[in-house]
Design a protein around this motif. Structure first.
Motif, PDB file in Angstrom:
ATOM      1  N   GLY A  56       0.853  -1.181   0.000  1.00 33.71           N
ATOM      2  CA  GLY A  56       0.000   0.000   0.000  1.00 33.71           C
ATOM      3  C   GLY A  56       0.890   1.232   0.000  1.00 33.71           C
ATOM      4  O   GLY A  56       2.070   1.119   0.134  1.00 33.71           O
ATOM      5  N   ILE A  57       0.490   2.399  -0.197  1.00 36.95           N
ATOM      6  CA  ILE A  57      -0.680   2.835  -0.932  1.00 36.95           C
ATOM      7  C   ILE A  57      -0.250   3.401  -2.277  1.00 36.95           C
ATOM      8  O   ILE A  57      -1.017   4.044  -2.972  1.00 36.95           O
ATOM      9  N   GLN A  58       1.026   3.160  -2.602  1.00 37.60           N
ATOM     10  CA  GLN A  58       1.632   3.759  -3.789  1.00 37.60           C
ATOM     11  C   GLN A  58       1.326   2.910  -5.019  1.00 37.60           C
ATOM     12  O   GLN A  58       2.057   1.983  -5.349  1.00 37.60           O
ATOM     13  N   ASP A  59       0.253   3.236  -5.720  1.00 35.60           N
ATOM     14  CA  ASP A  59      -0.079   2.476  -6.914  1.00 35.60           C
ATOM     15  C   ASP A  59       1.070   2.587  -7.915  1.00 35.60           C
ATOM     16  O   ASP A  59       1.699   3.627  -8.059  1.00 35.60           O
ATOM     17  N   GLY A  60       1.354   1.503  -8.598  1.00 38.81           N
ATOM     18  CA  GLY A  60       2.504   1.461  -9.495  1.00 38.81           C
ATOM     19  C   GLY A  60       3.728   0.851  -8.864  1.00 38.81           C
ATOM     20  O   GLY A  60       4.711   0.545  -9.547  1.00 38.81           O
ATOM     21  N   ASN A  61       3.702   0.646  -7.541  1.00 41.64           N
ATOM     22  CA  ASN A  61       4.836   0.030  -6.845  1.00 41.64           C
ATOM     23  C   ASN A  61       4.324  -0.802  -5.676  1.00 41.64           C
ATOM     24  O   ASN A  61       4.586  -0.506  -4.515  1.00 41.64           O
TER      25      ASN A  61
END
Length: 350
Positions: A56-61
């Protein structure tokens, strides 16, 4: 009494040796890290590529890795929170430099890796930060299996592949079946060969807010372990981690544990009653200390990599949680574990 030159030099050398010994002991006792040399391409057996390192919460990673035996070009995905973006970042970092890429001219390099080199998914649990990349890539993915514990596959079917949240790309559940993915239920503590690879997997249940999984992956006499999200045994009261440590200690009597990926979601300031089925540096070191006590040949830990994943991305200003967790791990690392924080796009050989 006068000393001749030979005696004097010998005395000085002896004192120097004693000082060096004491310095090494001091480093060992007070948190110094006993690092082994990085394996060379000829010494290593496995390759791990980090498609996503965060929980979470970093979309793309988000949590996802590719894993293979160096002698073959086929990967198994370990979770799939991020897939396409993770491949792109890894390509930009030359993580696939040593991969003999398929030359399908109809596809980009990313497409070749997704279609021809990823031969299946091992999914630890159905939380979105572990499966979102698979779901989003599904329309353009190639046919391949999804391996998971029965409860995990059922949650995937009920929550996502239900023609409401997402089309049913599997061979189970609500009709029509698009049959993109063959769903395979893993039986806990029962080995299974992974199709189109040289790898074998044994799954172990983990304690989390939903059932999670650790995958013990085997090739010949070499082992690697990938842990999905998990709380410490002392808090979860189910003994699931102890069962894995005991199994690994027994296996290490005849096999080599090359490394493991395990989560540390929060730093030590996170209250125990707010772990939500996760680890902190304190709890990871407690678990690893128990594991260390079980293994007869302690020198095996000198070359075993402990790769830290699932560090929670923070919106707060101040110290980067990665830096803080790394500091806390090393401050109490009296047994000299080889800690490494996973980083998106990174290639590790083991």
């Amino acid at each position: 009494m006068q000393l001749d030159k030979k005696t004097f030099v010998g005395s000085q050398l002896k004192q120097i040796c004693i000082c060096i010994f004491l310095l090494l002991v001091s480093c060992r006792l007070f948190g110094g890290q006993s690092q082994s040399p990085t394996p060379t391409e000829t010494d290593a057996i496995f390759e791990l590529v980090t498609l996503g390192d965060a929980g979470g919460i970093q979309d793309g990673n988000l949590s996802a890795f590719l894993f293979r035996v160096l002698s073959e070009p086929n990967y198994i995905a370990l979770d799939a929170g991020t897939v396409i973006n993770g491949i792109n970042v890894s390509l930009a970092n030359n993580a696939f430099k040593y991969l003999e890429l398929n030359k399908d001219k109809k596809l980009s390099l990313t497409g070749n890796i997704l279609h021809h080199h990823i031969k299946g998914y091992l999914i630890s649990h159905a939380h979105l930060d572990h499966v979102a990349g698979l779901l989003i890539a599904a329309p353009d993915d190639s046919n391949k299996p999804i391996y998971a514990l029965k409860s995990v596959n059922q949650t995937m079917q009920d929550s996502y592949f239900n023609w409401k949240a997402w089309p049913n790309f599997t061979n189970r559940g609500i009709q029509p079946h698009l049959n993109k993915y063959q769903v395979i239920d893993l039986v806990p503590q029962q080995g299974l060969s992974l199709k189109n690879t040289q790898l074998k997997v044994t799954a172990f249940s983990l304690s989390h807010s939903v059932e999670s999984t650790a995958f013990v992956i085997e090739y010949q006499n070499n082992l690697f372990v990938y842990f999905g999200d998990t709380g410490p045994d002392e808090m979860e009261k189910q003994g699931n981690l102890a069962a894995i440590w005991q199994y690994l200690a027994k296996q290490m009597q005849t096999k080599t544990l090359r490394g493991l990926v395990i989560e540390v979601s929060f730093d030590n300031q996170q209250p125990d009653n707010q772990l939500f089925g996760h680890l902190t540096p304190k709890w990871l070191l407690s678990e690893l200390t128990y594991f260390y006590s079980l293994v007869e040949q302690k020198q095996q830990f000198q070359s075993m990599g402990v790769i830290i994943s699932h560090i929670k991305y923070s919106l707060e200003s101040g110290l980067d949680p990665r830096d803080k967790i790394q500091q806390e791990l090393q401050q109490k690392n009296t047994l000299g574990f080889n800690f490494m924080l996973a980083k998106q796009g990174q290639r590790i050989i083991l």
